[in-house]
Enzyme design. Structure first.
Site, PDB file in Angstrom:
ATOM      1  N   ASP A   1       0.832  -1.201   0.000  1.00 34.06           N
ATOM      2  CA  ASP A   1       0.000   0.000   0.000  1.00 34.06           C
ATOM      3  C   ASP A   1       0.868   1.253   0.000  1.00 34.06           C
ATOM      4  O   ASP A   1       1.794   1.387   0.793  1.00 34.06           O
ATOM      5  CB  ASP A   1      -0.888  -0.023   1.250  1.00 34.06           C
TER       6      ASP A   1
ATOM      7  N   CYS B   1      -6.196  -2.438   5.025  1.00 33.41           N
ATOM      8  CA  CYS B   1      -5.411  -3.184   4.035  1.00 33.41           C
ATOM      9  C   CYS B   1      -6.334  -3.896   3.049  1.00 33.41           C
ATOM     10  O   CYS B   1      -7.112  -4.768   3.433  1.00 33.41           O
ATOM     11  CB  CYS B   1      -4.519  -4.195   4.748  1.00 33.41           C
TER      12      CYS B   1
END
Length: 530
Positions: free
Chosen positions: A178, A256
């Site tokens: 990410d 996430c």
């Protein structure tokens, strides 16, 4: 106003208007001079801690990081306005020369000459120019050689020496791919580059255990053969850190993606992977071979960390951690030394040991070091982003595939998918493509993908193999996302770099047939091409 625009506005306010688009200087070869109207190394007075600043703030380091962030953001934010202006003049007389002059002035580089041929029946391919501009902007930033030395000092003592004294000779960090963790080393944890031997990102932080074992073996072999970074008989360990993340404001949607924004699932899966790595080393090598592991969570809204401190048996638990956001508030009114002592006591309490326990001292002091560093980052977000980032989600600029880039680090700079083949990392890359479908494709912009591998010039044939790996992976990516490629919504660029310090990125071939715009030395001088 979009989140990127708000981000730029806050940075402009922090610099008292230093970031702007006022009267630009004449064509210059330095993009940062064009963007900021000043020398590349910005000169600002050191920030004075405001009322209520935490006693462990680091004004000098924070100001340096802010200057870097502002420079990177301004470089990318200049792309769209410049290309819009170029698009508007494409049918005017002398267009190519005017376009090149404007690009050099606004962006710091020129565009492939062959791509600046336009007619009313065949207008410019602005998507291709946009992808190229993103790539060239990043390459220029990568060659900027940002100063990362401030992390090497810990209150007057070299941090790498302290870390070895605490029992660790090398650190391997695996964050999630990410982009909000793109600054995990330099910003969030502030660990000196000298001790970070590997940093590779994976979707959900699900690192490859066998690859991590190879990294460990390389470091240990060098200790035995060369005594670097220290002698093999010294009682230090290799430390593997796994970093998961969540969103304090919207954990169910901005967490996430690889774990369905489920914080516990992300932490649990990473803890299992860390335990498996430790057992793999212990089971595969004799003579008491062991590694240390550490689980860290990050709230990407504020950059505050949770450290899952190991107990006396070196075990970690999802339920046992030090929450640095709470510790930050609890220590704000203390004097500096009292705040540091409070951190050490909190770590010992979390580990379930006395504060003078000798057996756990090294790990506890290292955890306290990370918490102290992160308090300066929390202060950074408070000072320059009102305590919470406005862009809670994704605003990455490109996708990088292959080996990690360490030269340019900043939150939401890039989605990082590390892989050798598309097959082994398909899920990682698919998540990145999904993110950029919303970020770029929905706005008619392409997805820039940079494929990058490192090589060792001391090893015969290493560069050639890295080039082939990059080209092979590039071809596989273009095949997997063929529809996006056909629609001009995905462009790939391949680079390699020598692993030696101060090496520069090297383009592999010319992106998408751009062969007419560069002289043999690779410079961007318009005179060289006239």
């Amino acid at each position: 106003m979009g989140s990127r625009a708000r981000h730029v506005r806050r940075l402009r306010e922090a610099f008292g208007g230093a970031i702007g688009h006022g009267t630009l200087p004449r064509a210059v070869t330095d993009p940062y001079h064009a963007l900021f109207g000043r020398a590349p190394v910005l000169q600002f007075a050191a920030q004075s801690p405001g009322m209520g600043a935490h006693p462990l703030h680091d004004a000098t380091h924070n100001r340096c990081l802010l200057e870097r962030e502002a420079e990177i953001v301004a470089a990318f934010e200049a792309i769209e306005p410049a290309l819009k202006e170029i698009a508007a003049m494409q049918w005017q007389d002398g267009f190519a020369e005017r376009a090149q002059s404007l690009a050099l002035q606004r962006l710091g580089f020129t565009l492939p000459r062959a791509w600046l041929v336009a007619s009313w029946t065949a207008p410019l391919d602005m998507r291709r120019l946009y992808a190229y501009a993103v790539f060239r902007t990043f390459r220029t930033l990568a060659e900027r050689n940002f100063d990362r030395s401030l992390a090497n000092h810990n209150e007057g003592e070299p941090a790498d020496a302290l870390i070895r004294r605490w029992g660790f000779h090398a650190i391997d960090i695996t964050p999630c791919a990410d982009g909000r963790l793109s600054g995990v080393v330099d910003y969030i944890l502030r660990v000196p580059p000298a001790v970070v031997v590997h940093r590779k990102s994976y979707a959900g932080s699900m690192f490859d255990i066998e690859e991590s074992m190879r990294h460990w073996a390389e470091v240990e072999l060098r200790r035995h053969r060369e005594g670097l970074p220290n002698r093999a008989d010294e009682p230090t360990r290799y430390l593997k850190i796994g970093v998961y993340h969540t969103s304090g404001s919207d954990p169910g949607h901005e967490g996430c993606a690889a774990h369905g924004s489920d914080e516990r699932r992300a932490a649990s899966a990473l803890l299992e992977r860390l335990d498996a790595f430790r057992k793999a080393i212990e089971n595969s090598f004799c003579c008491g071979a062991s590694v240390a592991t550490l689980l860290i969570g990050v709230d990407t809204d504020t950059d505050a960390i949770r450290v899952h401190v190991p107990d006396a048996e070196d075990r970690m638990s999802l339920e046992r951690y030090v929450d640095n956001a709470r510790l930050y508030e609890a220590t704000r009114a203390l004097e500096r030394e009292a705040a540091k002592e409070a951190i050490r006591l909190a770590v010992a309490e979390c580990a379930g040991v006395p504060s003078d326990d000798a057996a756990t001292e090294g790990m506890r002091w290292f955890c306290a070091y990370l918490l102290k560093n992160n308090m300066a980052q929390i202060e950074y977000v408070r000072a320059y982003h009102n305590g919470r980032y406005t862009d809670l989600g994704h605003t990455e600029r490109f996708i990088t595939v292959g080996d990690s880039f360490d030269d340019v680090q900043m939150r939401n700079l890039a989605y990082q998918a590390q892989m050798d083949t598309v097959e082994e990392g398909a899920s990682d890359l698919d998540i990145g493509i999904k993110i950029f479908t919303k970020l770029n494709v929905a706005r008619g912009l392409p997805i820039p993908v940079i494929v990058h591998f490192r090589y060792d010039a001391k090893v015969p044939g290493s560069r050639e193999r890295a080039v082939k790996r990059g080209q092979r992976l590039e071809a596989a990516i273009r095949e997997r996302y063929a529809q996006l490629v056909r629609e001009g919504l995905l462009y790939t660029f391949v680079t390699v770099k020598d692993s030696a310090v101060a090496s520069r990125l090297e383009d592999v071939g010319e992106p998408n047939g751009a062969t007419e715009d560069h002289c043999a030395c690779g410079c961007d001088s318009m005179e060289a091409r006239s």
